[in-house]
Each structure stands twice: as C-alpha cells, then as structure tokens.
Motif scaffolding. Structure first.
Motif, mmCIF file in Angstrom:
data_model
loop_
_atom_site.group_PDB
_atom_site.id
_atom_site.type_symbol
_atom_site.label_atom_id
_atom_site.label_comp_id
_atom_site.label_asym_id
_atom_site.label_seq_id
_atom_site.Cartn_x
_atom_site.Cartn_y
_atom_site.Cartn_z
ATOM 1 N N MET A 92 0.845 -1.201 0.000
ATOM 2 C CA MET A 92 0.000 0.000 0.000
ATOM 3 C C MET A 92 0.878 1.248 0.000
ATOM 4 N N LYS A 93 0.537 2.205 -0.816
ATOM 5 C CA LYS A 93 1.288 3.464 -0.864
ATOM 6 C C LYS A 93 0.865 4.348 0.311
ATOM 7 N N THR A 94 1.790 5.172 0.785
ATOM 8 C CA THR A 94 1.508 6.033 1.926
ATOM 9 C C THR A 94 1.703 7.495 1.561
ATOM 10 N N VAL A 95 0.728 8.306 1.958
ATOM 11 C CA VAL A 95 0.798 9.745 1.756
ATOM 12 C C VAL A 95 1.045 10.402 3.108
ATOM 13 N N LEU A 96 2.054 11.271 3.162
ATOM 14 C CA LEU A 96 2.314 12.042 4.376
ATOM 15 C C LEU A 96 1.629 13.392 4.232
ATOM 16 N N ILE A 97 0.716 13.679 5.142
ATOM 17 C CA ILE A 97 -0.003 14.950 5.118
ATOM 18 C C ILE A 97 0.687 15.910 6.086
ATOM 19 N N VAL A 98 1.218 16.999 5.548
ATOM 20 C CA VAL A 98 1.866 18.010 6.385
ATOM 21 C C VAL A 98 0.912 19.198 6.411
ATOM 22 N N GLU A 99 0.203 19.329 7.510
ATOM 23 C CA GLU A 99 -0.931 20.253 7.566
ATOM 24 C C GLU A 99 -1.137 20.664 9.009
ATOM 25 N N ASP A 100 -1.284 21.971 9.272
ATOM 26 C CA ASP A 100 -1.435 22.400 10.673
ATOM 27 C C ASP A 100 -2.900 22.520 11.088
ATOM 28 N N ASP A 101 -3.809 22.299 10.160
ATOM 29 C CA ASP A 101 -5.222 22.338 10.495
ATOM 30 C C ASP A 101 -5.719 20.897 10.608
ATOM 31 N N LEU A 102 -6.040 20.492 11.847
ATOM 32 C CA LEU A 102 -6.384 19.089 12.077
ATOM 33 C C LEU A 102 -7.631 18.663 11.330
ATOM 34 N N ILE A 103 -8.564 19.581 11.166
ATOM 35 C CA ILE A 103 -9.799 19.236 10.456
ATOM 36 C C ILE A 103 -9.469 18.919 9.000
ATOM 37 N N ASN A 104 -8.683 19.775 8.366
ATOM 38 C CA ASN A 104 -8.242 19.496 6.994
ATOM 39 C C ASN A 104 -7.487 18.178 6.918
ATOM 40 N N LEU A 154 4.546 9.911 -1.076
ATOM 41 C CA LEU A 154 4.176 11.234 -1.586
ATOM 42 C C LEU A 154 3.881 12.125 -0.392
ATOM 43 N N ILE A 155 4.161 13.417 -0.519
ATOM 44 C CA ILE A 155 3.862 14.352 0.565
ATOM 45 C C ILE A 155 2.842 15.373 0.080
ATOM 46 N N LEU A 156 1.820 15.547 0.887
ATOM 47 C CA LEU A 156 0.813 16.578 0.655
ATOM 48 C C LEU A 156 1.185 17.711 1.599
ATOM 49 N N MET A 157 1.651 18.825 1.051
ATOM 50 C CA MET A 157 2.298 19.871 1.851
ATOM 51 C C MET A 157 1.467 21.147 1.895
ATOM 52 N N ASP A 158 0.973 21.487 3.070
ATOM 53 C CA ASP A 158 0.259 22.751 3.217
ATOM 54 C C ASP A 158 1.264 23.895 3.044
ATOM 55 N N VAL A 159 0.904 24.887 2.246
ATOM 56 C CA VAL A 159 1.843 25.984 1.981
ATOM 57 C C VAL A 159 2.035 26.857 3.221
ATOM 58 N N SER A 160 0.932 27.177 3.905
ATOM 59 C CA SER A 160 1.030 28.126 5.026
ATOM 60 C C SER A 160 0.968 27.408 6.367
ATOM 61 N N LEU A 161 2.069 26.812 6.761
ATOM 62 C CA LEU A 161 2.126 26.138 8.061
ATOM 63 C C LEU A 161 2.397 27.200 9.108
ATOM 64 N N SER A 162 1.427 27.454 9.970
ATOM 65 C CA SER A 162 1.589 28.588 10.877
ATOM 66 C C SER A 162 2.470 28.278 12.080
ATOM 67 N N ARG A 163 2.594 26.996 12.437
ATOM 68 C CA ARG A 163 3.318 26.697 13.668
ATOM 69 C C ARG A 163 4.620 25.950 13.447
ATOM 70 N N SER A 164 4.977 25.662 12.213
ATOM 71 C CA SER A 164 6.148 24.814 11.990
ATOM 72 C C SER A 164 7.449 25.594 12.110
ATOM 73 N N VAL A 165 8.360 25.017 12.881
ATOM 74 C CA VAL A 165 9.652 25.652 13.128
ATOM 75 C C VAL A 165 10.737 24.628 12.832
ATOM 76 N N TYR A 166 11.815 25.075 12.198
ATOM 77 C CA TYR A 166 12.932 24.177 11.937
ATOM 78 C C TYR A 166 14.227 24.900 12.284
ATOM 79 N N GLN A 167 15.015 24.276 13.136
ATOM 80 C CA GLN A 167 16.281 24.867 13.604
ATOM 81 C C GLN A 167 16.068 26.307 14.061
ATOM 82 N N GLY A 168 15.003 26.506 14.825
ATOM 83 C CA GLY A 168 14.747 27.807 15.441
ATOM 84 C C GLY A 168 14.086 28.825 14.525
#
Length: 136
Positions: A1-13, A49-63
């Motif tokens: 089975m293929k897996t899609v990673l959803i990167v999304e800060d809105d849990l409902i979406n 495959l990654i489904l990437m939300d463009v406007s991630l409001s809370r994501s931080v990487y290396q500060g």
C-alpha cells in the motif's frame, strides 16, 4: 500500500484529507506538522508522496519559522528526498500563485483548498505516486 504524508497544521483538513485518501484512494496516511519528523519520514522512505500545506503557521525548523514552500525546497535539494513527489496544498489560490509556488518550491503539483471534488483529489495524488509495480 502506498503512503501519503499529510503536512498540515489544520487538524480538520488533515482529517478530511486522510479520510478521502484512505477510504476512496485505498492509501495509507501519516500526518505531522513537525518539520524534523517530515524530513525523517521522507528520508526513511516511509512515505511515497507528501501533501504539503503551503502556510504552516506553527512549523519551526532549527529555530526558524518555516512554511511548506521552504520545507519542499529543503526536501528537493536533498538527494535522498529529491525524487519524493510533493503536492502543495493552499487555500490562498490567486491567479499566478500556483506557478509561483511551484517554481519557488520545486513541488510536483498543486491542490487548492477546500477540496470539493474528492475523486479528482485522489486521482491527482495517485497520478503522482511512484509506480514500482505494473498494475493491469
């Protein structure tokens, strides 16, 4: 089975996407907005495959605060993850945004929110999934 990673800060979406993909697409789904985790999953090959939300409001990487465009750029510039398809998802779709986002990020596709046509959404994702087996 293929897996899609959803990167999304809105849990409902994230839940809606997840349900459509698993029920209608027969796909496995993971969800996170944690950038380290996204990179780890991408590098380990746990997602096809990654489904990437463009406007991630809370994501931080290396500060630093990062959005979906930045994370996609990071993935596309790493030889280990460069071939992983990324589809950008955004609610802020203006004429011309799509081309800008795709060019800036190097992403493979683009979906606008809200997703109205569930089948088209699934088809668009399945079309970009890598096929390592010959399906009849």
């Amino acid at each position: 089975m293929k897996t899609v990673l959803i990167v999304e800060d809105d849990l409902i979406n994230a839940r809606v996407f997840s349900k459509i993909l698993s029920k209608r697409g027969g796909l496995g789904v993971k969800h996170t907005e944690n950038v380290e985790e996204v990179i780890k999953i991408a590098q380990s090959g746990e997602a096809d495959l990654i489904l990437m939300d463009v406007s991630l409001s809370r994501s931080v990487y290396q500060g630093k605060s990062v959005d979906g465009i930045k994370i996609t750029q990071m993935l596309k510039s790493d030889p280990k993850t460069a071939n992983l398809p990324v589809i950008l998802v955004t609610a802020h779709a203006m004429e011309g945004d799509r081309e800008n986002f795709l060019k800036q990020s190097g992403a493979d596709g683009y979906i606008s929110k809200p997703v109205v046509d569930h089948q088209q959404f699934v088809d668009q994702i399945i079309a970009l999934l890598p096929t390592d087996d010959h399906e009849n």
